[in-house]
Design a protein around this motif. Structure first.
Motif, PDB file in Angstrom:
ATOM      1  N   THR A 113      18.152 -18.162  33.212  1.00 40.92           N
ATOM      2  CA  THR A 113      19.558 -18.788  33.800  1.00 40.92           C
ATOM      3  C   THR A 113      19.855 -18.413  35.118  1.00 40.92           C
ATOM      4  OG1 THR A 113      21.750 -19.402  33.133  1.00 40.92           O
ATOM      5  CG2 THR A 113      20.936 -17.186  32.705  1.00 40.92           C
ATOM      6  N   LYS A 114      20.559 -18.920  35.941  1.00 42.46           N
ATOM      7  CA  LYS A 114      21.083 -18.461  37.195  1.00 42.46           C
ATOM      8  C   LYS A 114      21.982 -17.187  37.351  1.00 42.46           C
ATOM      9  CE  LYS A 114      22.312 -21.225  41.395  1.00 42.46           C
ATOM     10  NZ  LYS A 114      22.216 -22.505  41.638  1.00 42.46           N
ATOM     11  N   ARG A 115      21.392 -16.430  38.359  1.00 41.84           N
ATOM     12  CA  ARG A 115      22.214 -15.141  38.540  1.00 41.84           C
ATOM     13  C   ARG A 115      22.241 -14.776  39.872  1.00 41.84           C
ATOM     14  NH1 ARG A 115      22.947 -10.913  34.747  1.00 41.84           N
ATOM     15  NH2 ARG A 115      23.513 -12.850  33.348  1.00 41.84           N
ATOM     16  N   TYR A 116      23.546 -14.905  40.514  1.00 40.48           N
ATOM     17  CA  TYR A 116      23.409 -14.255  42.049  1.00 40.48           C
ATOM     18  C   TYR A 116      23.729 -12.954  42.002  1.00 40.48           C
ATOM     19  CZ  TYR A 116      23.238 -18.961  43.871  1.00 40.48           C
ATOM     20  OH  TYR A 116      22.897 -20.219  44.235  1.00 40.48           O
ATOM     21  N   VAL A 117      23.548 -12.256  43.280  1.00 44.15           N
ATOM     22  CA  VAL A 117      23.938 -10.914  43.524  1.00 44.15           C
ATOM     23  C   VAL A 117      25.506 -10.688  43.214  1.00 44.15           C
ATOM     24  CG1 VAL A 117      21.952 -10.087  44.845  1.00 44.15           C
ATOM     25  CG2 VAL A 117      23.753 -11.385  45.993  1.00 44.15           C
ATOM     26  N   LYS A 118      25.794  -9.348  42.787  1.00 42.60           N
ATOM     27  CA  LYS A 118      27.122  -9.440  42.462  1.00 42.60           C
ATOM     28  C   LYS A 118      28.074  -9.750  43.746  1.00 42.60           C
ATOM     29  CE  LYS A 118      29.817  -5.403  40.618  1.00 42.60           C
ATOM     30  NZ  LYS A 118      30.888  -5.079  41.460  1.00 42.60           N
ATOM     31  N   SER A 119      27.653  -9.523  45.131  1.00 40.12           N
ATOM     32  CA  SER A 119      28.754  -9.738  46.085  1.00 40.12           C
ATOM     33  C   SER A 119      29.052 -11.195  46.035  1.00 40.12           C
ATOM     34  CB  SER A 119      28.111  -9.337  47.483  1.00 40.12           C
ATOM     35  OG  SER A 119      26.755  -9.840  47.424  1.00 40.12           O
ATOM     36  N   ILE A 120      28.074 -12.226  45.786  1.00 45.47           N
ATOM     37  CA  ILE A 120      28.083 -13.658  45.815  1.00 45.47           C
ATOM     38  C   ILE A 120      28.965 -14.103  44.742  1.00 45.47           C
ATOM     39  CG2 ILE A 120      27.018 -15.765  45.619  1.00 45.47           C
ATOM     40  CD1 ILE A 120      24.723 -14.981  47.327  1.00 45.47           C
ATOM     41  N   SER A 121      28.695 -13.580  43.494  1.00 48.82           N
ATOM     42  CA  SER A 121      29.429 -14.058  42.308  1.00 48.82           C
ATOM     43  C   SER A 121      31.024 -13.655  42.322  1.00 48.82           C
ATOM     44  CB  SER A 121      28.794 -13.704  40.989  1.00 48.82           C
ATOM     45  OG  SER A 121      28.622 -12.274  41.180  1.00 48.82           O
ATOM     46  N   GLU A 122      31.263 -12.442  43.134  1.00 46.49           N
ATOM     47  CA  GLU A 122      32.567 -12.065  42.976  1.00 46.49           C
ATOM     48  C   GLU A 122      33.320 -12.980  44.298  1.00 46.49           C
ATOM     49  OE1 GLU A 122      34.089  -8.129  43.394  1.00 46.49           O
ATOM     50  OE2 GLU A 122      32.321  -7.512  41.669  1.00 46.49           O
ATOM     51  N   LEU A 123      32.603 -13.439  45.344  1.00 49.41           N
ATOM     52  CA  LEU A 123      33.323 -14.116  46.190  1.00 49.41           C
ATOM     53  C   LEU A 123      33.455 -15.564  45.853  1.00 49.41           C
ATOM     54  CD1 LEU A 123      31.671 -12.467  49.210  1.00 49.41           C
ATOM     55  CD2 LEU A 123      33.817 -12.573  49.127  1.00 49.41           C
ATOM     56  N   VAL A 124      32.390 -16.084  45.175  1.00 46.80           N
ATOM     57  CA  VAL A 124      32.827 -17.420  44.678  1.00 46.80           C
ATOM     58  C   VAL A 124      33.784 -17.727  43.490  1.00 46.80           C
ATOM     59  CG1 VAL A 124      30.835 -18.529  46.009  1.00 46.80           C
ATOM     60  CG2 VAL A 124      30.787 -17.548  43.665  1.00 46.80           C
ATOM     61  N   GLY A 125      33.653 -16.543  42.586  1.00 49.08           N
ATOM     62  CA  GLY A 125      34.720 -16.469  41.399  1.00 49.08           C
ATOM     63  C   GLY A 125      33.763 -16.589  40.272  1.00 49.08           C
ATOM     64  N   ASP A 126      34.230 -16.139  39.013  1.00 46.72           N
ATOM     65  CA  ASP A 126      33.326 -16.256  37.917  1.00 46.72           C
ATOM     66  C   ASP A 126      33.433 -17.535  37.262  1.00 46.72           C
ATOM     67  OD1 ASP A 126      35.731 -15.808  37.002  1.00 46.72           O
ATOM     68  OD2 ASP A 126      35.486 -14.095  36.010  1.00 46.72           O
ATOM     69  N   GLN A 127      34.217 -18.445  37.882  1.00 49.85           N
ATOM     70  CA  GLN A 127      34.211 -19.669  36.955  1.00 49.85           C
ATOM     71  C   GLN A 127      33.617 -20.841  37.865  1.00 49.85           C
ATOM     72  OE1 GLN A 127      35.840 -20.326  33.993  1.00 49.85           O
ATOM     73  NE2 GLN A 127      36.077 -17.896  34.178  1.00 49.85           N
ATOM     74  N   SER A 128      32.987 -20.255  38.985  1.00 51.48           N
ATOM     75  CA  SER A 128      32.127 -21.151  39.831  1.00 51.48           C
ATOM     76  C   SER A 128      30.955 -21.860  39.134  1.00 51.48           C
ATOM     77  CB  SER A 128      31.662 -20.576  41.079  1.00 51.48           C
ATOM     78  OG  SER A 128      30.732 -21.066  41.681  1.00 51.48           O
ATOM     79  N   ILE A 129      30.576 -22.817  39.230  1.00 51.22           N
ATOM     80  CA  ILE A 129      29.511 -23.610  38.763  1.00 51.22           C
ATOM     81  C   ILE A 129      28.450 -22.662  39.198  1.00 51.22           C
ATOM     82  CG2 ILE A 129      29.057 -25.019  40.516  1.00 51.22           C
ATOM     83  CD1 ILE A 129      27.744 -27.310  38.542  1.00 51.22           C
ATOM     84  N   LEU A 130      28.160 -22.170  40.183  1.00 50.25           N
ATOM     85  CA  LEU A 130      27.190 -21.345  40.505  1.00 50.25           C
ATOM     86  C   LEU A 130      26.732 -20.057  39.804  1.00 50.25           C
ATOM     87  CD1 LEU A 130      27.569 -21.091  44.611  1.00 50.25           C
ATOM     88  CD2 LEU A 130      26.148 -22.502  43.228  1.00 50.25           C
ATOM     89  N   CYS A 131      27.763 -19.533  38.952  1.00 51.63           N
ATOM     90  CA  CYS A 131      27.839 -18.514  38.214  1.00 51.63           C
ATOM     91  C   CYS A 131      27.876 -18.804  36.605  1.00 51.63           C
ATOM     92  CB  CYS A 131      28.860 -17.345  38.263  1.00 51.63           C
ATOM     93  SG  CYS A 131      29.168 -16.834  40.035  1.00 51.63           S
ATOM     94  N   ALA A 132      27.724 -20.152  36.262  1.00 52.16           N
ATOM     95  CA  ALA A 132      28.019 -20.696  35.017  1.00 52.16           C
ATOM     96  C   ALA A 132      26.845 -20.587  34.440  1.00 52.16           C
ATOM     97  CB  ALA A 132      28.527 -22.035  35.128  1.00 52.16           C
ATOM     98  N   THR A 133      26.847 -19.999  33.107  1.00 51.60           N
ATOM     99  CA  THR A 133      25.477 -20.168  32.143  1.00 51.60           C
ATOM    100  C   THR A 133      25.975 -21.127  31.033  1.00 51.60           C
ATOM    101  OG1 THR A 133      26.431 -18.608  30.915  1.00 51.60           O
ATOM    102  CG2 THR A 133      24.766 -17.679  32.859  1.00 51.60           C
ATOM    103  N   GLN A 134      24.782 -21.891  30.364  1.00 51.08           N
ATOM    104  CA  GLN A 134      24.492 -22.495  29.210  1.00 51.08           C
ATOM    105  C   GLN A 134      25.845 -23.601  29.051  1.00 51.08           C
ATOM    106  OE1 GLN A 134      22.832 -19.777  29.291  1.00 51.08           O
ATOM    107  NE2 GLN A 134      21.333 -19.842  27.917  1.00 51.08           N
ATOM    108  N   GLU A 135      26.776 -23.228  28.042  1.00 51.00           N
ATOM    109  CA  GLU A 135      27.733 -24.313  27.662  1.00 51.00           C
ATOM    110  C   GLU A 135      28.730 -24.536  28.784  1.00 51.00           C
ATOM    111  OE1 GLU A 135      28.306 -26.130  25.099  1.00 51.00           O
ATOM    112  OE2 GLU A 135      26.413 -25.915  24.847  1.00 51.00           O
ATOM    113  N   TYR A 136      29.243 -23.464  29.343  1.00 50.61           N
ATOM    114  CA  TYR A 136      30.179 -23.590  30.599  1.00 50.61           C
ATOM    115  C   TYR A 136      29.460 -24.510  31.543  1.00 50.61           C
ATOM    116  CZ  TYR A 136      33.477 -23.116  34.393  1.00 50.61           C
ATOM    117  OH  TYR A 136      34.440 -23.164  35.232  1.00 50.61           O
ATOM    118  N   HIS A 137      28.248 -24.234  32.077  1.00 57.20           N
ATOM    119  CA  HIS A 137      27.628 -25.078  33.194  1.00 57.20           C
ATOM    120  C   HIS A 137      27.531 -26.389  32.732  1.00 57.20           C
ATOM    121  CE1 HIS A 137      24.181 -26.555  35.316  1.00 57.20           C
ATOM    122  NE2 HIS A 137      24.643 -26.036  36.401  1.00 57.20           N
ATOM    123  N   ARG A 138      27.093 -26.714  31.273  1.00 59.01           N
ATOM    124  CA  ARG A 138      27.320 -28.313  31.184  1.00 59.01           C
ATOM    125  C   ARG A 138      28.513 -28.902  31.372  1.00 59.01           C
ATOM    126  NH1 ARG A 138      25.233 -28.715  25.142  1.00 59.01           N
ATOM    127  NH2 ARG A 138      23.575 -27.403  26.000  1.00 59.01           N
TER     128      ARG A 138
END
Ligand code: HEM
Length: 481
Positions: A113-138
């Motif tokens: 599943t997709k995983r960005y380095v910590k700096s990116i995920s904190e800046l785009v926010g944990d609800q961003s599609i870029l950080c979403a996994t499985q169910e939430y991504h769908r």
């Protein structure tokens, strides 16, 4: 004082120096062994220093004119096509073959599943599609894909065409134009209008500055300390979130004029999916769209101008196709439409070739959800596996003469997993058609209005950017066709 008493402290010092020297020797030996040999079929490479791994080398590549990708390039030369490193406390493996891209991207959501380095995920926010996994991504991908309707794309193209024509008109009396600066401005204006109906020049300028700071912080060390690049990025994110929250509140209360934009669709309940998004889901994903859409497209447009300057014959063929298309257009002088863009076969190949050569998104990160094997090497659950798209695009076994800018190579269909500019599979770029449309509109208006000469061919890269672009921004001088 006896002879022994006098020399005892010296002897103890000598002993400790010897013990430390022996420990250093053994540690270095272990690191070197680990570099040269892979045990248990683990990919070769070094974990770097305790705790920080190779983060400093990663950050130093990011702040050099060779660009972030140089970090990957030199390790691939040293260890081969699959290697391991440690960045910000995580094990990262880089893979660079069509086969491994297929193995990973066709198993997205199953083994990876997709995983960005910590700096990116904190800046785009944990609800961003870029950080979403499985169910939430769908769920979120479903909501975001609905935004790219035929109608919204058509009016976007019309608006973008107007912005490009106005921008190009302003070039006529300028000595030199920095392509990247105007490309960033125009893509930002277009995406902000589509996402949040923002058109006020001052507000746009402030927002663009904040989005720029968020992007600059994306590869910084993720420590939120005063005066750091990361802190500046997080503060800019906070300002953007506040601005978006204000718009969301207005839209939820139904006050003000009625808008047809992304944020309006996201705050409304989806009747088919029957779900309502929270404020932070809307905020994080609007910011994501702006970031994902602006800098990538502007960088690709800038590279395209550079490649066409270096390949005058291709520019000539392209101009002929575009002039013919405009001549057939009815009514003459009207804005470009989707149909016009579909009637540009050569220009589409120029866009595709520019995207291949530039590889604006150089690699795609995934986390292994279970132990598995890639390229004959063992990958452990939790490791981040990065698909090196840039290497695949420049691999001579995949593309003949890969460093040649040759759009006609796309006369034939590409082999699966060999063209990865927009990724492929369940995580394919959502804005792919929009990005291609922006590049085609720009290309058409540029080649039919001007010839140009790049004034500074320096090909070193800008520092601290996620998506590679020329440090000079590609300054050009234009003359009317
Ligand atoms: C030339 C311009 C662009 C390039 C090269 C590009 C490239 C990419 C790539 C490679 C990915 C997916 C990588 C992966 O599998 O991990 C991606 C994802 C994405 N892109 Fe783009 N992109 C561009 C423009 C845009 C635009 C204009 C938008 C929207 C306005 C956009 C929105 C997104 C979104 C939302 C995702 C996440 C999709 C998901 O995770 O399901 N992109 N893009």
């Amino acid at each position: 004082m006896t002879f022994i008493h006098a020399f005892l402290p010296l002897g103890l010092h000598l002993c400790s120096v010897l013990v430390i020297a022996f420990w250093l020797f053994r540690t270095t030996q272990k690191i070197l062994l680990c570099r040269n040999k892979s045990t248990d079929n683990i990919p070769p490479g070094t974990g770097g220093l305790p705790l920080i791994g190779e983060s400093l080398q990663f950050l130093s590549a990011n702040s050099s004119a060779k660009g972030l990708y140089h970090f990957v390039h030199i390790r691939r030369l040293r260890y081969g096509n699959c290697f391991k490193t440690n960045i910000f406390g995580k094990t990262h493996v880089f893979v660079s073959s069509v086969e491994s891209a297929k193995a990973i991207l066709s198993n997205d959501f199953v083994n990876f599943t997709k995983r960005y380095v910590k700096s990116i995920s904190e800046l785009v926010g944990d609800q961003s599609i870029l950080c979403a996994t499985q169910e939430y991504h769908r769920l979120i991908r479903g909501r975001l894909s609905n935004l790219f309707t035929m109608d919204s794309t058509s009016s976007f193209i019309k608006h973008f065409d107007h912005l490009i024509v106005t921008t190009l008109r302003s070039w006529e009396h300028k000595q030199t134009v920095v392509v990247l600066d105007d490309a960033l401005k125009v893509t930002f204006q277009a995406i902000c209008k589509m996402a949040i109906s923002l058109e006020n020049p001052n507000e746009l300028e402030m927002l663009q500055k904040d989005v720029g700071q968020v992007c600059e912080a994306m590869l910084a060390f993720p420590l939120n300390l005063p005066y750091t690049r990361f802190r500046a990025g997080m503060k800019a994110r906070k300002r953007i979130m506040e601005m978006l929250k204000k718009i969301i509140d207005e839209r939820r209360q139904g006050c003000g004029e009625c808008h047809e934009d992304f944020i309006q669709s996201l705050v409304s309940e989806d009747e088919k999916l029957g779900c309502k998004l929270t404020d932070s889901q809307v905020q994080d994903n609007i910011l994501t769209m702006i970031i994902a859409g602006q800098i990538t497209t502007a960088s690709a447009m800038t590279w395209m101008v550079k490649y066409l300057d270096e390949n005058q014959e291709i520019q000539h063929t392209l101009r002929a196709e575009q002039q013919l298309m405009l001549a057939d257009k009815n009514p003459c002088g009207s804005p470009l439409t989707i149909e016009d863009l579909n009637a540009m076969p050569y220009a589409s190949k120029v866009v595709r070739e520019s995207l291949r050569m530039a590889s604006v998104v150089p690699w795609f990160p995934r986390v292994a959800l279970k132990d598995c094997e890639i390229e004959g090497f063992k990958i452990k659950k939790g490791w981040i596996v990065n698909i090196d798209a840039r290497y695949i695009h420049l691999d001579p076994t995949v593309y003949h003469d890969p460093s040649e800018f040759y759009p006609s190579r796309f006369d034939d269909e590409s082999k699966p997993y060999s063209f990865l500019a927009f990724g492929t599979g369940g995580r394919t770029c959502l804005g792919m058609n929009l990005a291609k449309a922006m590049m085609l509109v720009f290309l058409n208006r540029l080649v039919t209005t001007y010839r140009w000469k790049v004034m500074d061919p320096d090909s070193s890269l800008e520092k601290w950017v996620l998506f590679a672009r020329p440090r000079t921004g590609c300054p050009i001088r234009v003359t009317r066709v």
